[in-house]
Structure formats: C-alpha cells, structure tokens
Design a protein around this motif. Structure first.
Motif, PDB file in Angstrom:
ATOM      1  N   ILE A 134     -10.742  -1.099   2.457  1.00 37.55           N
ATOM      2  CA  ILE A 134     -11.433  -1.580   3.666  1.00 37.55           C
ATOM      3  C   ILE A 134     -10.434  -2.282   4.588  1.00 37.55           C
ATOM      4  O   ILE A 134     -10.470  -2.105   5.816  1.00 37.55           O
ATOM      5  CB  ILE A 134     -12.582  -2.526   3.284  1.00 37.55           C
ATOM      6  CG1 ILE A 134     -13.689  -1.739   2.565  1.00 37.55           C
ATOM      7  CG2 ILE A 134     -13.146  -3.227   4.513  1.00 37.55           C
ATOM      8  CD1 ILE A 134     -14.775  -2.612   1.967  1.00 37.55           C
ATOM      9  N   ALA A 137      -8.459   0.157   6.443  1.00 37.39           N
ATOM     10  CA  ALA A 137      -9.286   0.729   7.510  1.00 37.39           C
ATOM     11  C   ALA A 137      -9.258  -0.191   8.738  1.00 37.39           C
ATOM     12  O   ALA A 137      -9.229   0.287   9.883  1.00 37.39           O
ATOM     13  CB  ALA A 137     -10.722   0.919   7.020  1.00 37.39           C
ATOM     14  N   LEU A 140      -6.151   0.481  10.674  1.00 41.08           N
ATOM     15  CA  LEU A 140      -6.292   1.684  11.494  1.00 41.08           C
ATOM     16  C   LEU A 140      -7.103   1.396  12.759  1.00 41.08           C
ATOM     17  O   LEU A 140      -6.827   1.957  13.823  1.00 41.08           O
ATOM     18  CB  LEU A 140      -6.959   2.796  10.685  1.00 41.08           C
ATOM     19  CG  LEU A 140      -6.131   3.389   9.541  1.00 41.08           C
ATOM     20  CD1 LEU A 140      -6.946   4.425   8.778  1.00 41.08           C
ATOM     21  CD2 LEU A 140      -4.832   4.012  10.068  1.00 41.08           C
TER      22      LEU A 140
END
Length: 295
Positions: A134, A137, A140
């Motif tokens: 997570i 993520a 990103l």
C-alpha cells in the motif's frame, strides 16, 4: 523502565529534531542551489567528523575506544552509504523540491521492513507486506507515472530512501556488538573521508553570507542528531519514531512559504498513504517486539 514523563520528553525531543532536520534540509536546498552539492556535503561532514572526534576524546576510553569495532567493513559501508544518501537527497531538493522529495523519501521505513528479512533474517508477516504494498502504491500516486511528463529526478529520493534503509539495517546489524558511540564515530569520520576527494574536486568560492548559512547547516546537523539521540535515550524508539513524520509537515511549510513550491493534491494524497502505511508498519514492529516467542 521508562516512565510516562520520559515518554512525553522523548516525544517532544523527537518533534524538536523533526523541526531542526526540516530547517537543515531547507538550508541544504538553498546552498545546494547556489553551490556544488558535493562541496556543501563535504563541509557538513567535516564539521560532523570534528564533532564526533571531540565527543570521543572526552568519553571514557577516548578515541581508541571509539574506533574499536567488531564490524569494520560494515561500519565503513555505513559511512559511505550515508554520505552518498545525503548527496542524493540534496540533489533531489534542488531539482525536485523539498515537498515532493520528502513525500517519496517517507517510504524508507517500508523499505526497512521489506529488507529486514533478507538482510537481518527477520520475519515479515503478511500484514506488514500488505502495508508495504500500500505504501508503494502511495509512492506511485506521488510520482504519477503515465499521467504527467515523468522526471528522472523523481527517482532520486526513492534511491536515497533505499540507501537510508540499507544504512539503517546495517546500523541495527552492527548494534548487536558495537555500542552506539562507536557507530556514531565511524559514521562521521568515514563520511568525511569518503566525501573529501569529491568535494575538493568541486570546490567553489563562497560568499561571506553563505558561509554563515553553511555554519547554520552544520549546527542544525549536530543539534538534530543530538536531539534524536536524546529522544531514543529517554523513551522507546518504537514509541517516539512515528512523530518523526511531522518533519513532512514542517517541510511542506518551508517549501510553500520560503521556496514557492506547490503542494499538489496527488503529492498530499500519496504522502498520506505512505505515512499511514509506515505508521502501521512501525506499530506492527512494536507489537511483534512485545509478543512472547512461539514455541
């Protein structure tokens, strides 16, 4: 046993260190934008080395005791990795900005958790692996690959975070037999030695006013590390470490009001995701540390 008062003191010391380190990064951005980054980092580590040598000389056993390590190669690697990480991060400050650089760098606790298995042989459970996924993520979201013109400089704070994670893991490894004073000494001295040839090669004349800023940079580095050491001395590291994330808030204030940076929505959202994942990882690490071993 730590008292409640010690925990409160440890929290305040950690918050103070976050403020000082944010100021240090702001000064680094200013000097790194005006002069060669390698020279700036070299002078900073010269003062750091002088500080740890003076500290060791006044300690029981003197400098000889401070140099006595069971892991000379690992201690040398720590110093070289740290000085390379500092150079990379200052380059990121100059080319990417304080806010986005720190938002990406905030993933380093996740990297520590991910690498603690192969490097230290520690067990990482599925909950922490989920938090790590997570958190990445969130990185990103910050970088927005595919949605904007991707800058290669955006990878530099991630590389810096990776190096800092390796540095942290090596620090935990040598701490098994070397006291903190020994590691502190080797960090400063090896960093200065490693940086001197590169920094001297890129030497530039500095304005008298910027020498004052350089002095402030060196002072913030020493004060920040002193506050950090004191925080860990009076309270459990797992209890006060989450408050280090407040540096992101102070960095955002400096970036917006002093350097004219913009806190973009994707950076704010991504940073929140990374920090939340990091806090969960730190919490799980604390839980695992107090759990009785299974037979």
């Amino acid at each position: 046993m730590k008292t409640e008062q010690n925990l409160k003191l440890g929290i305040w010391l950690m918050v103070a260190s976050a403020v000082v380190f944010a100021l240090q990064d702001g000064i680094s951005r200013h000097l790194g934008g005006a002069y060669n980054v390698y020279m700036v980092v070299m002078i900073r580590f010269w003062v750091f080395a002088a500080f740890v040598i003076a500290l060791a000389a006044r300690s029981p056993g003197g400098i000889r005791s401070a140099t006595r390590t069971r892991f000379p190669l690992q201690q040398i690697a720590r110093g070289v990795i740290l000085v390379a990480e500092v150079c990379a991060m200052v380059l990121a400050f100059v080319n990417l900005g304080l806010i986005q650089s720190h938002a990406v760098f905030a993933c380093y606790p996740l990297l520590v958790a991910a690498l603690s298995g192969p490097v230290l042989g520690e067990k990482v459970g599925w909950r922490r692996w989920t938090a790590i996924a997570i958190g990445f993520a969130g990185v990103l979201i910050i970088l927005e690959p595919g949605f904007a013109v991707f800058s290669p400089w955006a990878l530099i704070p991630f590389v810096s975070a990776f190096m800092f994670a390796i540095y942290g893991l090596l620090t935990r490894f040598v701490a098994r037999k070397d006291p903190a004073s020994v590691s502190f000494f080797w960090t400063g001295v090896i960093g200065a030695i490693a940086m001197t040839p590169v920094g001297l090669w890129h030497w530039q004349a500095m304005l008298p006013s910027d020498w004052l800023w350089m002095g402030a940079l060196c002072c913030t580095a020493i004060i920040g590390h002193w506050l950090l050491i004191k925080a860990y001395a009076v309270a459990e590291a797992s209890a006060v470490q989450p408050f280090a994330y407040l540096q992101l808030m102070f960095i955002a204030l400096l970036g917006v009001f002093l350097f004219g940076e913009t806190l973009r929505p994707n950076v704010a959202i991504g940073a929140c995701v990374v920090v939340a994942a990091g806090l969960f990882t730190l919490w799980r690490q604390r839980i695992k540390a107090v759990e009785p071993p299974q037979i």
